[in-house]
Scaffold this motif. Structure first.
Motif, short mmCIF file in Angstrom:
data_model
loop_
_atom_site.label_atom_id
_atom_site.label_comp_id
_atom_site.label_asym_id
_atom_site.label_seq_id
_atom_site.Cartn_x
_atom_site.Cartn_y
_atom_site.Cartn_z
N ILE A 292 -3.85 6.65 -2.53
CA ILE A 292 -2.82 6.59 -1.47
C ILE A 292 -1.47 6.99 -2.05
O ILE A 292 -0.72 7.77 -1.45
N THR B 185 -4.47 3.15 8.45
CA THR B 185 -4.78 2.11 7.48
C THR B 185 -5.34 0.89 8.19
O THR B 185 -4.93 0.57 9.32
N LEU C 147 -6.51 6.78 5.47
CA LEU C 147 -6.40 6.11 4.17
C LEU C 147 -7.33 4.90 4.05
O LEU C 147 -7.31 4.20 3.04
N ARG C 148 -8.14 4.63 5.07
CA ARG C 148 -8.85 3.36 5.14
C ARG C 148 -9.90 3.18 4.06
O ARG C 148 -10.25 2.05 3.74
N LEU D 242 0.80 -1.21 0.00
CA LEU D 242 0.00 0.00 0.00
C LEU D 242 0.84 1.27 0.00
O LEU D 242 0.51 2.26 -0.67
#
Length: 231
Positions: free
Chosen positions: A164, A179, A156-157, A31
């Motif tokens: 991202i 996250t 950022l979830r 990520l």
């Protein structure tokens, strides 16, 4: 403009390292487009000085076995080499000195640790030194766990990887990124309990199979060979 390498410090007791730890590291690696995640086993964490912790030798060996075939995962002995400086700010400072100005350093912590961040040694300095990655489970509610005066928090979830990537590329100083990378429900406490149950049942194959569902096979074999967590 020179592209900075990216590395994340993943600290903890790792007693033992398990599949949950590895899943988090691999997800964060992808990520955040990291070059590597550095597992940093603590010698004796300040908040666990009165706890019974497996020797650093065994914990390091299990981490080495667990990460052996992952190119992006590495184990660092930075805290084991200097047990008199156990605090996160000291670890980050030493790692920054080793990696130099060509590396952007992240520090990974769990949601529970984030909720206690104001009790950490020199925590405001830590937040200014590097980016933080706060790892939660899907659906976990952080609530009011953001300390007063801390404004650079980015959730950022709900974002897709391209979003991202774009946010991380805008380097506006150290940030705190949330996250939900923790998706494997395993705990070191459950593993130790499983081993003790296995010992009490004289090591039935089915009991060892339960252990192998929670830790990598080489780690399970290591625990069995050296009779760790048996009492």
């Amino acid at each position: 403009m020179m592209t900075l390498r990216r590395a994340a410090i993943y600290g903890g007791t790792f007693d033992p390292v398990h599949n949950g730890h590895l899943a988090v590291a691999r997800t964060v690696l992808e990520l955040f487009e990291l070059d590597e995640v550095l597992f940093v086993p603590a010698c004796v964490p300040p908040h666990k000085r009165n706890a019974s912790i497996t020797s650093a030798f065994h914990r390091f060996a299990m981490l080495a076995l667990a990460t052996e075939h992952d190119q992006g995962l590495r184990v660092s002995t930075v805290e084991l080499d200097d047990p008199n400086r156990p605090y996160a700010v000291d670890t980050v400072q030493r790692m920054q000195g080793e990696m130099g100005s060509t590396c952007r350093l992240f520090f990974m912590i769990g949601a529970d640790s984030w909720s206690e961040i104001t009790t950490w040694h020199q925590w405001p300095r830590l937040l200014e030194m590097c980016d933080l990655i706060v790892v939660t489970r899907p659906g976990y509610e952080l609530g009011g766990n953001i300390p007063p005066g801390v404004a650079n928090v980015v959730d950022l979830r709900s974002m897709a990887p391209p979003e991202i990537s774009e946010l991380l590329g805008n380097d506006g100083g150290p940030g705190i990124f949330l996250t939900d990378a923790a998706t494997v429900d395993v705990s070191a406490t459950r593993i130790r309990a499983a081993v003790q149950s296995t010992v009490r049942s004289n090591g039935q194959a089915s009991d060892w199979a339960t252990l192998r569902e929670m830790v990598p096979a080489p780690v399970a074999s290591y625990i069995e060979k050296y009779e760790l967590y048996s009492n």
